[in-house]
Motif scaffolding. Structure first.
Motif, mmCIF file in Angstrom:
data_model
loop_
_atom_site.group_PDB
_atom_site.id
_atom_site.type_symbol
_atom_site.label_atom_id
_atom_site.label_comp_id
_atom_site.label_asym_id
_atom_site.label_seq_id
_atom_site.Cartn_x
_atom_site.Cartn_y
_atom_site.Cartn_z
ATOM 1 N N GLY A 25 -35.608 -18.363 -14.952
ATOM 2 C CA GLY A 25 -35.356 -17.084 -15.606
ATOM 3 C C GLY A 25 -36.562 -16.159 -15.557
ATOM 4 O O GLY A 25 -36.440 -14.957 -15.307
ATOM 5 N N LEU A 26 -37.747 -16.720 -15.774
ATOM 6 C CA LEU A 26 -38.963 -15.912 -15.766
ATOM 7 C C LEU A 26 -39.273 -15.368 -14.372
ATOM 8 O O LEU A 26 -39.636 -14.198 -14.225
ATOM 9 N N ILE A 27 -39.131 -16.215 -13.358
ATOM 10 C CA ILE A 27 -39.449 -15.763 -12.003
ATOM 11 C C ILE A 27 -38.440 -14.719 -11.536
ATOM 12 O O ILE A 27 -38.792 -13.764 -10.826
ATOM 13 N N GLN A 28 -37.184 -14.865 -11.967
ATOM 14 C CA GLN A 28 -36.177 -13.868 -11.615
ATOM 15 C C GLN A 28 -36.440 -12.539 -12.312
ATOM 16 O O GLN A 28 -36.179 -11.464 -11.756
ATOM 17 N N THR A 29 -36.968 -12.605 -13.533
ATOM 18 C CA THR A 29 -37.333 -11.383 -14.252
ATOM 19 C C THR A 29 -38.438 -10.642 -13.512
ATOM 20 O O THR A 29 -38.373 -9.418 -13.322
ATOM 21 N N LEU A 30 -39.453 -11.368 -13.084
ATOM 22 C CA LEU A 30 -40.558 -10.749 -12.339
ATOM 23 C C LEU A 30 -40.061 -10.187 -11.014
ATOM 24 O O LEU A 30 -40.490 -9.112 -10.587
ATOM 25 N N ALA A 31 -39.156 -10.903 -10.363
ATOM 26 C CA ALA A 31 -38.611 -10.432 -9.093
ATOM 27 C C ALA A 31 -37.783 -9.161 -9.298
ATOM 28 O O ALA A 31 -37.872 -8.214 -8.508
ATOM 29 N N GLY A 32 -37.002 -9.152 -10.384
ATOM 30 C CA GLY A 32 -36.179 -7.987 -10.675
ATOM 31 C C GLY A 32 -36.988 -6.744 -10.970
ATOM 32 O O GLY A 32 -36.550 -5.622 -10.690
ATOM 33 N N LYS A 52 -43.244 -16.983 -27.543
ATOM 34 C CA LYS A 52 -43.394 -18.082 -26.597
ATOM 35 C C LYS A 52 -43.012 -17.633 -25.182
ATOM 36 O O LYS A 52 -43.705 -17.940 -24.210
ATOM 37 N N SER A 53 -41.950 -16.869 -25.053
ATOM 38 C CA SER A 53 -41.534 -16.367 -23.746
ATOM 39 C C SER A 53 -42.566 -15.406 -23.175
ATOM 40 O O SER A 53 -42.851 -15.432 -21.968
ATOM 41 N N ALA A 54 -43.130 -14.567 -24.037
ATOM 42 C CA ALA A 54 -44.167 -13.631 -23.582
ATOM 43 C C ALA A 54 -45.376 -14.393 -23.064
ATOM 44 O O ALA A 54 -45.950 -14.045 -22.031
ATOM 45 N N GLY A 55 -45.749 -15.448 -23.775
ATOM 46 C CA GLY A 55 -46.885 -16.253 -23.333
ATOM 47 C C GLY A 55 -46.614 -16.913 -21.992
ATOM 48 O O GLY A 55 -47.492 -16.968 -21.126
ATOM 49 N N ARG A 56 -45.390 -17.403 -21.832
ATOM 50 C CA ARG A 56 -45.049 -18.070 -20.575
ATOM 51 C C ARG A 56 -45.056 -17.104 -19.386
ATOM 52 O O ARG A 56 -45.507 -17.454 -18.298
ATOM 53 N N ILE A 57 -44.555 -15.888 -19.598
ATOM 54 C CA ILE A 57 -44.519 -14.963 -18.465
ATOM 55 C C ILE A 57 -45.927 -14.523 -18.096
ATOM 56 O O ILE A 57 -46.238 -14.291 -16.916
ATOM 57 N N LEU A 58 -46.825 -14.432 -19.083
ATOM 58 C CA LEU A 58 -48.229 -14.127 -18.772
ATOM 59 C C LEU A 58 -48.882 -15.298 -18.047
ATOM 60 O O LEU A 58 -49.662 -15.100 -17.100
ATOM 61 N N ASP A 59 -48.558 -16.518 -18.488
ATOM 62 C CA ASP A 59 -49.066 -17.702 -17.779
ATOM 63 C C ASP A 59 -48.579 -17.710 -16.336
ATOM 64 O O ASP A 59 -49.332 -18.046 -15.410
ATOM 65 N N LEU A 60 -47.308 -17.332 -16.145
ATOM 66 C CA LEU A 60 -46.734 -17.319 -14.807
ATOM 67 C C LEU A 60 -47.407 -16.254 -13.937
ATOM 68 O O LEU A 60 -47.723 -16.505 -12.768
#
Length: 257
Positions: free
Chosen positions: A43-50, A6-14
């Motif tokens: 959390g997802l946006i911070q992961t992408l930023a990191g 589910k988290s993987a799907g959300r980060i791809l959606d993002l």
């Protein structure tokens, strides 16, 4: 679907959502548009930023790094440069109506484009950030070569093949050396149809707080429009480069006579 999937799907959606946005977006808008829980979205946006795929501007809004569209994120030292330069790039794009590019050069004189603001004209200059670029016959390359050491430049000339990309390309090493001296003296470089027929580039150096050239800003446009407003475009590019340099902490030293 387990939590990891589910988290993987959300980060791809993002990622897909951010790729569709042409302007920076606030976290609240991301949450509203995607329907993610606030904690999850943060959390997802911070992961992408990191990881260097997303940057946060001074207003707290997020934007996808253009380079991530082509498979390479920012290096750690590049993100602050792009975040600082972006508002000035957008201003230059809007004032000139033309495409603006930001690029750096490594110790091997390889040029790396970091960001772009594309002209809204129907007929415009545009290029993929990961497309090859020759330093010796482009405005960006000449600015960066002009501000590196003589030894580095000579090593570059010893190994590069000077190709004629158009009938205007200068390939004589002595002429190019003279051009680099002029670029350093005048504070800007010009590429008039040497790399792509029908397009002109104007570039100026960006200095950091230590007085080192860390990047170049380039205005790319069809030659026909460049010929109509040469001096105005040159002034705009140099003003943008000076503004970014000041924002990075650079203070020009005035020599006493």
């Amino acid at each position: 679907m387990n939590s990891e999937i589910k988290s993987a799907g959300r980060i791809l959606d993002l990622l897909e959502y951010m790729a569709s946005q042409r302007e920076a977006v606030a976290l609240a808008q991301i949450i509203r548009d995607l329907g993610f829980p606030k904690s999850s979205a943060h959390g997802l946006i911070q992961t992408l930023a990191g990881r260097g795929h997303v940057v946060r501007d001074n207003a707290g809004r997020y934007m996808l790094v253009e380079a991530s569209r082509h498979g390479f994120p920012f290096r750690r030292h590049e993100e602050p440069l792009v975040v600082t330069a972006r508002p000035f790039m957008e201003k230059l794009r809007d004032e000139s109506g033309e495409t603006v590019l930001l690029a750096t050069m490594n110790a091997h004189c390889d040029i790396r484009r970091l960001a772009k603001c594309v002209s809204r004209h129907r007929v415009r200059y545009d290029v993929n950030l990961d497309a090859a670029i020759a330093a010796y016959c482009t405005a960006t390359g000449r600015v960066l070569l002009a501000h590196t050491s003589k030894e580095t430049v000579e090593h570059y000339f010893s190994r590069v093949q000077l190709l004629s990309y158009t009938r205007y390309t200068v390939t004589d090493i002595d002429r190019i050396r003279d051009m680099l001296v002029k670029v350093r003296r005048d504070g800007y470089a010009l590429n008039d149809q040497e790399f792509v027929t029908g397009s002109t580039g104007i570039a100026a150096p960006i200095f950091d707080r230590h007085g080192e050239v860390v990047a170049a800003i380039n205005l790319g446009l069809p030659t026909v429009r460049y010929n109509e407003r040469r001096e105005a475009f040159l002034l705009m590019v140099r003003s943008a480069a000076d503004a970014i340099s000041r924002a990075l902490g650079y203070r020009r030293q005035i020599k006493e006579k």
